[in-house]
Design an enzyme around this catalytic site. Structure first.
Site, PDB file in Angstrom:
ATOM      1  N   THR A  93       0.876  -1.179   0.000  1.00 21.10           N
ATOM      2  CA  THR A  93       0.000   0.000   0.000  1.00 21.10           C
ATOM      3  C   THR A  93       0.908   1.223   0.000  1.00 21.10           C
ATOM      4  O   THR A  93       1.631   1.458   0.974  1.00 21.10           O
ATOM      5  CB  THR A  93      -0.880   0.032   1.270  1.00 21.10           C
ATOM      6  N   LYS A 168      -7.797   1.619  -3.192  1.00 16.35           N
ATOM      7  CA  LYS A 168      -7.458   1.164  -1.836  1.00 16.35           C
ATOM      8  C   LYS A 168      -7.598   2.306  -0.825  1.00 16.35           C
ATOM      9  O   LYS A 168      -8.210   2.152   0.229  1.00 16.35           O
ATOM     10  CB  LYS A 168      -6.025   0.612  -1.855  1.00 16.35           C
ATOM     11  N   LYS A 243      -1.534   5.244   8.565  1.00 21.97           N
ATOM     12  CA  LYS A 243      -0.766   5.283   7.313  1.00 21.97           C
ATOM     13  C   LYS A 243      -1.708   5.500   6.124  1.00 21.97           C
ATOM     14  O   LYS A 243      -1.471   6.372   5.279  1.00 21.97           O
ATOM     15  CB  LYS A 243       0.002   3.956   7.145  1.00 21.97           C
TER      16      LYS A 243
END
Ligand code: NAD
Length: 295
Positions: A93, A168, A243
């Site tokens: 990611t 995402k 994050k």
């Protein structure tokens, strides 16, 4: 059998590489950490002396690394050593800008590339039940899909370079905000004398219904498997949620999108990380709203 290089054998990458071995592929892998190498070797993954060595004869390369700077460094290192025509897949990611940068580097080398971040966590990585959100050309997707299908259950082609990462972080921004909304409602309900079960029974069958409520309920009781029933042990660590919230804010700034709730949520998970240490599950944010940490 395909020769697959796999770089980054941590909590996610190790079991993902193991599933490629189970599927009969020749997996040659590398990680900087000896402990990660040892754990992957136990799953039958071949360990190379360096990332460059791992990609030597690879037809496909997969990277599963912490952040954009690691992916950039590794792809810059290995690209001169891969054959033109090789498919490179990054499942980490990372920020959309770095994802698009590494696609461009691969194209300069005459290689195909996909960004293919996942959801489903360590459990999904072990069970080969991950969801992959994929960005890249049709040609690269057609080549990569059968390999991704060995590590996951659902593979969604979201469009061109970087669109997997875009999907995402948009999804996780929804998740971070919805967990805060559900948590605030439970805290308000408590102060109004409403039992957790009563609020759950109403909201789970009404317009407040969402995944944060019905699968990952932040209070113990209504959903027996949620981390709230296990001392808010992660699960999905608050540090990882922070994050992803930061990545969504970086992306929003880069394209001038207005995401005020995402911005507020990023601040709140930042505070939660400072107070409760990032190891707690992100649903522990409810305890911060109550003025304490349950972790
Ligand atoms: P991790 O920290 O367990 O693993 C990362 C691995 O990369 C480590 O073993 C590290 O030694 C290795 N590494 C770092 N730099 C390297 C380099 N230059 N060369 C070789 N190896 C290197 O992280 P993780 O939990 O496996 O997550 C990997 C990625 O997946 C992250 O981007 C994370 O955000 C994402 N992700 C994680 C989860 C989860 O639940 N853990 C869920 C979805 C997505």
């Amino acid at each position: 059998m395909t020769v697959i290089a796999f770089i980054g054998l941590g909590n996610m990458g190790g079991p993902m590489a193991g599933n490629l071995v189970k599927a009969g592929h020749d997996v040659r892998a590398f990680d900087l950490s000896q402990a990660s190498q040892d754990a992957a070797a136990e799953l039958g993954v071949g360990i190379a002396g360096s990332a460059r060595q791992a990609v030597d004869e690879a037809e496909i390369v997969v990277t599963m690394l912490p952040a954009g700077k690691h992916v950039l460094a590794v792809w810059e290192d290995i690209l001169p050593a891969v054959k033109p025509g090789t498919l490179l897949i990054d499942s980490s990611t990372i920020d959309v800008a770095s994802a698009r940068r590494v696609h461009a580097l691969a194209a300069e080398r005459g290689c195909l590339s996909l960004d293919a971040p996942v959801s489903g966590g360590v459990g999904g990585a072990k069970a080969a039940s991950l969801t992959f959100m994929v960005g890249g050309s049709e040609e690269a997707f057609a080549l990569g899909e059968p390999i991704l299908a060995r590590m996951g259950r659902r593979i969604v082609h979201c469009g061109g370079a970087g669109n997997g990462q875009a999907a995402k972080i948009c999804n996780n921004m929804i998740l971070g905000i919805s967990m805060l909304a559900v948590s605030e409602a439970f805290v308000l309900g408590e102060k109004l004398g409403l039992s957790h079960q009563a609020l759950y029974d109403v909201a789970s069958t009404s317009s407040g219904q969402c995944w944060s409520l019905t699968t990952y309920c932040p209070v113990p009781g209504p959903v027996p498997n949620s981390p709230a029933n296990n001392g808010y042990k992660a699960g999905f660590a608050s540090a990882l949620m922070l994050k992803d919230m930061k990545l969504s804010q970086e992306a929003a700034q880069a394209v001038n999108a207005s995401t005020p709730l995402g911005a507020a949520a990023a601040q709140l998970y930042g505070l939660h990380n400072a107070l409760a240490d990032g190891g707690a599950d992100f649903s522990d944010i409810i305890n911060m709203l109550r003025g304490r940490s349950g972790a």
